[in-house]
Design a protein around this motif. Structure first.
Motif, PDB file in Angstrom:
ATOM      1  N   CYS A 189       0.801  -1.226   0.000  1.00 48.70           N
ATOM      2  CA  CYS A 189       0.000   0.000   0.000  1.00 48.70           C
ATOM      3  C   CYS A 189       0.835   1.277   0.000  1.00 48.70           C
ATOM      4  CB  CYS A 189      -0.948  -0.003   1.194  1.00 48.70           C
ATOM      5  SG  CYS A 189      -0.108   0.038   2.791  1.00 48.70           S
ATOM      6  N   ARG A 190       2.085   1.216  -0.434  1.00 50.26           N
ATOM      7  CA  ARG A 190       2.936   2.413  -0.427  1.00 50.26           C
ATOM      8  C   ARG A 190       3.020   3.018  -1.824  1.00 50.26           C
ATOM      9  NH1 ARG A 190       7.613   0.442   3.890  1.00 50.26           N
ATOM     10  NH2 ARG A 190       6.422  -1.375   4.606  1.00 50.26           N
ATOM     11  N   SER A 191       2.831   4.315  -1.884  1.00 52.02           N
ATOM     12  CA  SER A 191       2.816   5.002  -3.174  1.00 52.02           C
ATOM     13  C   SER A 191       4.146   5.647  -3.521  1.00 52.02           C
ATOM     14  CB  SER A 191       1.721   6.079  -3.173  1.00 52.02           C
ATOM     15  OG  SER A 191       0.458   5.516  -2.891  1.00 52.02           O
ATOM     16  N   SER A 192       5.077   5.672  -2.581  1.00 49.71           N
ATOM     17  CA  SER A 192       6.332   6.382  -2.822  1.00 49.71           C
ATOM     18  C   SER A 192       7.576   5.554  -2.525  1.00 49.71           C
ATOM     19  CB  SER A 192       6.375   7.659  -1.971  1.00 49.71           C
ATOM     20  OG  SER A 192       6.231   7.352  -0.588  1.00 49.71           O
ATOM     21  N   GLU A 193       7.412   4.340  -2.014  1.00 45.46           N
ATOM     22  CA  GLU A 193       8.564   3.519  -1.635  1.00 45.46           C
ATOM     23  C   GLU A 193       8.569   2.210  -2.412  1.00 45.46           C
ATOM     24  OE1 GLU A 193       9.258   5.007   2.968  1.00 45.46           O
ATOM     25  OE2 GLU A 193       8.143   3.161   2.586  1.00 45.46           O
ATOM     26  N   ARG A 194       9.590   2.054  -3.218  1.00 47.57           N
ATOM     27  CA  ARG A 194       9.723   0.829  -4.000  1.00 47.57           C
ATOM     28  C   ARG A 194      10.382  -0.253  -3.145  1.00 47.57           C
ATOM     29  NH1 ARG A 194      12.689   2.681  -9.418  1.00 47.57           N
ATOM     30  NH2 ARG A 194      13.859   3.922  -7.913  1.00 47.57           N
ATOM     31  N   PRO A 195       9.823  -1.458  -3.113  1.00 44.71           N
ATOM     32  CA  PRO A 195      10.432  -2.535  -2.325  1.00 44.71           C
ATOM     33  C   PRO A 195      11.738  -2.994  -2.948  1.00 44.71           C
ATOM     34  CG  PRO A 195       8.630  -3.392  -3.625  1.00 44.71           C
ATOM     35  CD  PRO A 195       8.605  -1.899  -3.802  1.00 44.71           C
ATOM     36  N   GLN A 196      12.616  -3.509  -2.115  1.00 43.57           N
ATOM     37  CA  GLN A 196      13.900  -4.026  -2.566  1.00 43.57           C
ATOM     38  C   GLN A 196      13.970  -5.523  -2.295  1.00 43.57           C
ATOM     39  OE1 GLN A 196      16.661  -1.758  -0.211  1.00 43.57           O
ATOM     40  NE2 GLN A 196      16.242   0.175  -1.266  1.00 43.57           N
ATOM     41  N   HIS A 197      14.864  -6.202  -3.000  1.00 40.28           N
ATOM     42  CA  HIS A 197      15.096  -7.621  -2.711  1.00 40.28           C
ATOM     43  C   HIS A 197      16.386  -8.050  -3.379  1.00 40.28           C
ATOM     44  CE1 HIS A 197      14.243  -9.378  -6.700  1.00 40.28           C
ATOM     45  NE2 HIS A 197      13.355  -8.415  -6.814  1.00 40.28           N
ATOM     46  N   GLN A 198      16.972  -9.090  -2.855  1.00 43.10           N
ATOM     47  CA  GLN A 198      18.124  -9.745  -3.454  1.00 43.10           C
ATOM     48  C   GLN A 198      17.792 -11.231  -3.551  1.00 43.10           C
ATOM     49  OE1 GLN A 198      21.575  -8.832  -1.079  1.00 43.10           O
ATOM     50  NE2 GLN A 198      21.572  -6.670  -1.631  1.00 43.10           N
ATOM     51  N   TRP A 199      17.658 -11.705  -4.779  1.00 43.96           N
ATOM     52  CA  TRP A 199      17.207 -13.083  -4.966  1.00 43.96           C
ATOM     53  C   TRP A 199      17.776 -13.635  -6.257  1.00 43.96           C
ATOM     54  CZ3 TRP A 199      15.511 -16.050  -1.421  1.00 43.96           C
ATOM     55  CH2 TRP A 199      14.879 -17.259  -1.728  1.00 43.96           C
ATOM     56  N   PRO A 200      18.281 -14.877  -6.249  1.00 46.32           N
ATOM     57  CA  PRO A 200      18.848 -15.461  -7.472  1.00 46.32           C
ATOM     58  C   PRO A 200      17.790 -15.640  -8.555  1.00 46.32           C
ATOM     59  CG  PRO A 200      18.682 -17.102  -5.718  1.00 46.32           C
ATOM     60  CD  PRO A 200      18.391 -15.780  -5.086  1.00 46.32           C
ATOM     61  N   VAL A 201      18.190 -15.391  -9.785  1.00 38.38           N
ATOM     62  CA  VAL A 201      17.246 -15.433 -10.903  1.00 38.38           C
ATOM     63  C   VAL A 201      16.709 -16.840 -11.142  1.00 38.38           C
ATOM     64  CG1 VAL A 201      16.997 -15.013 -13.384  1.00 38.38           C
ATOM     65  CG2 VAL A 201      18.372 -13.466 -11.992  1.00 38.38           C
ATOM     66  N   ASN A 202      17.532 -17.857 -10.942  1.00 35.75           N
ATOM     67  CA  ASN A 202      17.158 -19.230 -11.315  1.00 35.75           C
ATOM     68  C   ASN A 202      16.480 -19.998 -10.185  1.00 35.75           C
ATOM     69  OD1 ASN A 202      19.374 -19.372  -9.691  1.00 35.75           O
ATOM     70  ND2 ASN A 202      20.483 -20.883 -10.925  1.00 35.75           N
ATOM     71  N   GLN A 203      16.090 -19.333  -9.112  1.00 35.63           N
ATOM     72  CA  GLN A 203      15.446 -20.030  -8.000  1.00 35.63           C
ATOM     73  C   GLN A 203      13.977 -19.619  -7.925  1.00 35.63           C
ATOM     74  OE1 GLN A 203      17.541 -19.775  -4.307  1.00 35.63           O
ATOM     75  NE2 GLN A 203      16.055 -20.980  -3.172  1.00 35.63           N
ATOM     76  N   LYS A 204      13.119 -20.445  -8.502  1.00 32.88           N
ATOM     77  CA  LYS A 204      11.686 -20.172  -8.514  1.00 32.88           C
ATOM     78  C   LYS A 204      10.961 -21.350  -7.875  1.00 32.88           C
ATOM     79  CE  LYS A 204      11.774 -17.097 -12.510  1.00 32.88           C
ATOM     80  NZ  LYS A 204      11.158 -16.725 -13.806  1.00 32.88           N
ATOM     81  N   LEU A 205      10.669 -21.216  -6.592  1.00 37.48           N
ATOM     82  CA  LEU A 205      10.085 -22.304  -5.818  1.00 37.48           C
ATOM     83  C   LEU A 205       8.647 -22.034  -5.406  1.00 37.48           C
ATOM     84  CD1 LEU A 205      13.155 -22.972  -3.486  1.00 37.48           C
ATOM     85  CD2 LEU A 205      12.485 -24.257  -5.520  1.00 37.48           C
ATOM     86  N   PHE A 206       8.175 -20.820  -5.605  1.00 33.50           N
ATOM     87  CA  PHE A 206       6.817 -20.454  -5.195  1.00 33.50           C
ATOM     88  C   PHE A 206       6.258 -19.440  -6.180  1.00 33.50           C
ATOM     89  CE2 PHE A 206       9.831 -17.644  -3.132  1.00 33.50           C
ATOM     90  CZ  PHE A 206       9.296 -16.375  -3.327  1.00 33.50           C
TER      91      PHE A 206
END
Length: 264
Positions: A151-168
């Motif tokens: 619900c935030r209009s001004s804050e972009r979420p961040q993340h660090q995650w490997p591209v080839n790991q798709k488990l969900f």
């Protein structure tokens, strides 16, 4: 269960002109619902009030929508399971044990309150824990899904995650303000799309609303009832259809050939 055979497509040269459709099983789901509790979740919705006449906030409406979603999902299949978490600066468990009890969902919603977080949130912990839980779900023959209410209009979420790991699979429901000097909902939306495409095993949906209407939120959440293994690509999604866009059925005009003949 054996494959379905018949005449038609799938014919190969030198074959018996028959095709077979391999059977597939739709797995039960473990669904982690994560609610953004940034102060922007307290923005009031339009035209929606609670039992005491107080205007409903985004958080109030999200809680109602989640209860609606869980109740409907369990009506479809009582074997689905749910757990709940919140997002402020980072991820926090609200209820870690996955179960199929609607009373447990209601209790979890009552315990959610807004935080005083500041700064962009980090989704890395959410993704890490989701991947961990997804591996356990796979052992039981289940699939794992995360639904994020943001619900935030001004804050972009961040993340660090490997591209080839798709488990969900990740779904996002994004409630935001209109664009203005102090917010950038389009940039936030684009960031959420990138995150969804980065981590999702099956087709993930991202739905958004800047109208501030609870009914739009509920309508979007009902779209998320769709099972990830049975989804089309979101760009092909055309539900729910607007009543105004539905083509009315025209009664055929009577002609000499079709007009009823009066009895003598």
């Amino acid at each position: 269960m054996e494959g379905i055979e018949g005449d038609g497509c799938g014919r190969g040269e030198g074959s018996s002109n028959r095709y077979s459709l391999k059977p597939s099983r739709v797995s039960n789901e473990d669904i982690l619902i994560c609610v953004d509790v940034d102060p922007q979740c307290l923005v009031e919705m339009k035209g929606a009030t609670g039992p005491n006449g107080r205007p409903l906030t985004r958080l109030d409406s999200v809680k109602q929508a989640i209860i609606l979603f869980v109740n409907a999902k369990l009506t479809i299949n009582p074997q689905h399971r749910f757990a709940f978490a919140t997002l402020s600066n980072t991820f926090s468990w609200l209820r870690r044990d996955f179960n199929s009890e609607i009373d447990s969902t209601i209790a979890a919603m009552r315990s959610i309150s807004a935080s005083s977080s500041a700064g962009p949130p980090d989704l890395t912990v959410l993704f890490r824990l989701a991947a961990h839980e997804a591996k356990k779900s796979r052992v039981e023959g289940r699939i794992f899904r995360v639904i994020l209410f943001y619900c935030r209009s001004s804050e972009r979420p961040q993340h660090q995650w490997p591209v080839n790991q798709k488990l969900f699979t990740l779904d996002v429901m994004y409630l935001h303000d209109k664009p203005g000097p102090d917010n950038c909902p389009q940039e936030v939306y684009d960031t959420l799309v990138e995150a969804l495409e980065h981590v999702s095993e099956y087709e993930g949906f991202i739905l958004e609303s800047g109208q501030g209407l609870a009914r739009v939120l509920f309508r979007h959440v009902l779209i998320l009832l769709s099972h990830p293994q049975q989804r089309c690509i979101q760009e092909y999604l055309d539900i729910p259809k607007s009543i105004a866009k539905k083509v009315p059925q025209v009664e055929p005009m009577a002609t000499e050939d079709t007009a009823p003949i009066a009895s003598q």
